[in-house]
Structure formats: structure tokens, C-alpha cells
Design an enzyme around this catalytic site. Structure first.
Site, PDB file in Angstrom:
ATOM      1  N   THR A  16       0.767  -1.344   0.044  1.00 25.45           N
ATOM      2  CA  THR A  16       0.125  -0.153   0.188  1.00 25.45           C
ATOM      3  C   THR A  16       0.740   1.182  -0.119  1.00 25.45           C
ATOM      4  O   THR A  16       0.384   2.358  -0.551  1.00 25.45           O
ATOM      5  CB  THR A  16      -0.886  -0.080   1.216  1.00 25.45           C
ATOM      6  OG1 THR A  16      -1.943  -1.128   1.127  1.00 25.45           O
ATOM      7  CG2 THR A  16      -1.740   1.154   1.351  1.00 25.45           C
ATOM      8  N   SER A  62       1.252  -7.501  -0.880  1.00 22.24           N
ATOM      9  CA  SER A  62       1.980  -8.579   0.017  1.00 22.24           C
ATOM     10  C   SER A  62       1.152  -9.789   0.241  1.00 22.24           C
ATOM     11  O   SER A  62       1.715 -10.719   0.910  1.00 22.24           O
ATOM     12  CB  SER A  62       2.632  -7.893   1.286  1.00 22.24           C
ATOM     13  OG  SER A  62       1.892  -7.949   2.153  1.00 22.24           O
ATOM     14  N   THR A  95       1.648  -4.027   4.361  1.00 18.07           N
ATOM     15  CA  THR A  95       1.569  -4.340   5.848  1.00 18.07           C
ATOM     16  C   THR A  95       1.180  -5.927   5.871  1.00 18.07           C
ATOM     17  O   THR A  95       1.287  -6.360   7.185  1.00 18.07           O
ATOM     18  CB  THR A  95       0.577  -3.432   6.417  1.00 18.07           C
ATOM     19  OG1 THR A  95      -0.836  -3.769   5.971  1.00 18.07           O
ATOM     20  CG2 THR A  95       0.982  -1.989   6.321  1.00 18.07           C
ATOM     21  N   ASP A  96       0.345  -6.336   5.050  1.00 19.47           N
ATOM     22  CA  ASP A  96      -0.257  -7.875   5.371  1.00 19.47           C
ATOM     23  C   ASP A  96       0.595  -8.971   5.606  1.00 19.47           C
ATOM     24  O   ASP A  96       0.294  -9.736   6.403  1.00 19.47           O
ATOM     25  CB  ASP A  96      -1.450  -8.048   4.137  1.00 19.47           C
ATOM     26  CG  ASP A  96      -2.488  -7.301   3.953  1.00 19.47           C
ATOM     27  OD1 ASP A  96      -2.749  -6.542   5.042  1.00 19.47           O
ATOM     28  OD2 ASP A  96      -3.223  -6.939   2.934  1.00 19.47           O
TER      29      ASP A  96
HETATM   30  C1  SIN Z   1      -0.171  -5.146   1.076  1.00 20.56           C
HETATM   31  O1  SIN Z   1       0.038  -5.868   2.331  1.00 20.56           O
HETATM   32  O2  SIN Z   1       0.807  -5.325   0.197  1.00 20.56           O
HETATM   33  C2  SIN Z   1      -1.392  -4.584   0.915  1.00 20.56           C
HETATM   34  C3  SIN Z   1      -1.838  -3.902   2.175  1.00 20.56           C
HETATM   35  C4  SIN Z   1      -0.974  -3.035   2.913  1.00 20.56           C
HETATM   36  O3  SIN Z   1      -0.051  -2.696   2.454  1.00 20.56           O
HETATM   37  O4  SIN Z   1      -1.588  -2.335   3.714  1.00 20.56           O
END
Ligand code: SIN
Length: 313
Positions: A16, A62, A95-96
Site C-alpha cells: 500500500t 504482499s 503491511t499484510d
Molecule cells: C499489502 O499488504 O501489500 C497491501 C496492504 C497494505 O500494504 O496495507
């Protein structure tokens, strides 16, 4: 000996933090992994004064993180960490699955320099974009004297690779270190430390499968009301090599699932018990039939089992 290392290498992998949306007020309908890492760096004016290199290793949401990207990332990190001019590395990530990548890199590299993962809960185009400040803070930690090991920097906090976990799907303040608490925080570009940096022995990149070679198959199953052993038996029939079970409470299992896991273990499948509780750890008993993962969450226990199987291969 005084170190002359001052450069930071920023490795982009997507997420993100590199996401965009046509609508600046839309915080959920965006597309992750759109902007290149050079653009992310250029969007943070204070970084213009920092000796820095940027390199795109991957461009993924991710949730789709793969063992192949992990391998490429570990190799690029090992390469840059060995350079005498490099003080530390920053990885921009989604973040995932950030916590899985963090634990994987800590176990493989256990770097004596800082390796800092950062991310964002809002896309780069959002009104409330948190990526630029997180990236600035991450670079600050990557250059901090004495910093070492794999950490995650988000929301002004520094989390160790073992403890960090995403605990909220939407809030900007989405990460926690559970019972352990963060290693430190960054306040106006100053790092304030609460406890020690991550330590440990590196397994080394030579542990990882060569180019196209397959990785061991390790799956996660959960103990829950009405659980039975069918999923475990199906996984064993399909050739699974390792099973992590997200157990209830202090590592307890539905008796039907436990029976199937014991059968699996007896047939040579490696089994590790973790807890599905958000905090805490599994307190082991001396006579336990299925080993426990201590404080590693199910997804980190899976990384651990994967690496155990690779090390023993
Ligand atoms: C991801 O994990 O690539 C999408 C969600 C995020 O980064 O918050």
C-alpha cells in the site's frame, strides 16, 4: 573501530505504501504496488540530503508474497549488507505479510546492521498518507549508530522481527509487539530505545533452495469448535511436509484434530503447535507429544518450520 558506512539502500517490494487510487478519500478501493521505489523516495523531501540508493526487488501486494520474492530479497539484502559503505537497509513492503518477511529475514540473515521494514496503511495518493513519514523514520533507524537486526518501523514505533504483528485491518496504528512492547520509538527524527535490538544466529542464504527448486510444503490448520482431522489427513495425502496448528489457549487441541496431527507426526510430517491467541505464548509441558512454537504466532511458526525443513534437508 569507527565505521564509515553512511549509505542507506531502499529496496522496494510493493504494498500500500506504493499504492494509488483515483480518489484521495478512498482508503480501501485503491490498488497496491503501483509506484516505483524511486518515486517513494523522491516524495520525501528530507531524504534528498541522505546518501541513499533505491532498488526495486519486486512489485507485489504482499498478500501475494511468495517464497521466490523472499529468496530474491534475502539475496539482495545479503549483498548490500556486505558493502562497507552501507549503514543499513530499508525495505518498503505491504503491511499484510510484513511480519512473516521480517521473521524470515531475521532467521536467514540475523544482520549486524539494521534491516528495517516499513509500510503504510494508506496509499500514496490518500489525504492521510502515512507512507512518507514511515519511510523517513525507517531511514532514521537504518542510520542509527548501534542499530542491528531486522525491525519494522511504522507509526513512529520500532518493532522487533520476532514480536511484530499486524493487529488491525484498517487503523493507521495497526501494528503491535504484543506482550514484549516495541524496541523503541522515533520522535522528530530522534530514536528513543526501550530495549535491545534483535539478536540471533543467521541460518545463511545458502539454506534457501536454489533458483527454481521447490520449497518444503508447510501449511497452517486451526483448532476450533467442531474441528476434525479431515483437513490434516487430506494435507498429508497431498504430500505436506510440515503442519503448524493454531491451537486454542495454551496450545490445546480439539481431540479429533489432535489425533490426526499425532498420526501425521508419526508418519514423518513435522508438526508445531502455536496459539491462536493474539498475545502470549504456549507454555510447554515436559511430556508434550507435539512440540510448541513458544511465542511465535502461527504465521511465524510456519516460517520457522519451513526453515527447519530446509536446514535439515
Ligand atoms: C499489502 O499488504 O501489500 C497491501 C496492504 C497494505 O500494504 O496495507
Amino acid at each position: 573501530m569507527q565505521s564509515n558506512a553512511s549509505k542507506v539502500v531502499v529496496l522496494g517490494t510493493g504494498g500500500t505504501i506504493a499504492g494509488t487510487s483515483a480518489d484521495a478519500s478512498d482508503n480501501v478501493g485503491y490498488t497496491a504496488a503501483q509506484l516505483g521505489v524511486n518515486l517513494l523516495v523522491r516524495a520525501v523531501p528530507p531524504l534528498a540530503d541522505v546518501p541513499l540508493e533505491a532498488e526495486q526487488v519486486a512489485q507485489v501486494d504482499s498478500k501475494d508474497m511468495s517464497h521466490e520474492v523472499w529468496r530474491a530479497l534475502a539475496l539482495r539484502c545479503a549483498h548490500h549488507l556486505a558493502r562497507p559503505d552501507v549503514a543499513g537497509i530499508v525495505i518498503t513492503h505491504g503491511t499484510d505479510t510484513l511480519e512473516e518477511t521480517a521473521w524470515f529475514l531475521q532467521r536467514v540473515l540475523a544482520p549486524a546492521k539494521p534491516l528495517v521494514l516499513t509500510a503504510a496503511m494508506r496509499p500514496a495518493t490518500a489525504l492521510q498518507s502515512d507512507g512518507p513519514q514511515n519511510l523517513l523514520d525507517a531511514v532514521c533507524v537504518a542510520r542509527a549508530p548501534g542499530a542491528r537486526g531486522v525491525v519494522a518501523v511504522l507509526g513512529g514505533q520500532v518493532h522487533g522481527a520476532r514480536d511484530v504483528r499486524k493487529v488491525h485491518p484498517y487503523r493507521i496504528d495497526a501494528f503491535s509487539s504484543g506482550d514484549a512492547g516495541p524496541i523503541g520509538c522515533i520522535e522528530e527524527g530522534e530514536l528513543r530505545l526501550f530495549r535491545d535490538w534483535p539478536q540471533g544466529d543467521a541460518l545463511g542464504v545458502a539454506t534457501l533452495p536454489a533458483d527454481e527448486a521447490p520449497w518444503p510444503r508447510v501449511e497452517i490448520v486451526m483448532s476450533h469448535a467442531g474441528a476434525d482431522g479431515a483437513i490434516v489427513r487430506a494435507l498429508c495425502a497431498s504430500g505436506v511436509q510440515g503442519l503448524v496448528v493454531a491451537a486454542t489457549g495454551n496450545g490445546t487441541l480439539h481431540h479429533a484434530l489432535e489425533a490426526a496431527l499425532l498420526e501425521a507426526q508419526a508418519s514423518g510430517v513435522r508438526v508445531l503447535r502455536s496459539t491462536r491467541c493474539r498475545n502470549g505464548r504456549v507454555l510447554s509441558a515436559a511430556d508434550e507429544a507435539l512440540p510448541s512454537s513458544d511465542d511465535l504466532t502461527p504465521v511465524k511458526a510456519r516460517v520457522e518450520l519451513l526453515l527447519q525443513l530446509l536446514t535439515d534437508a
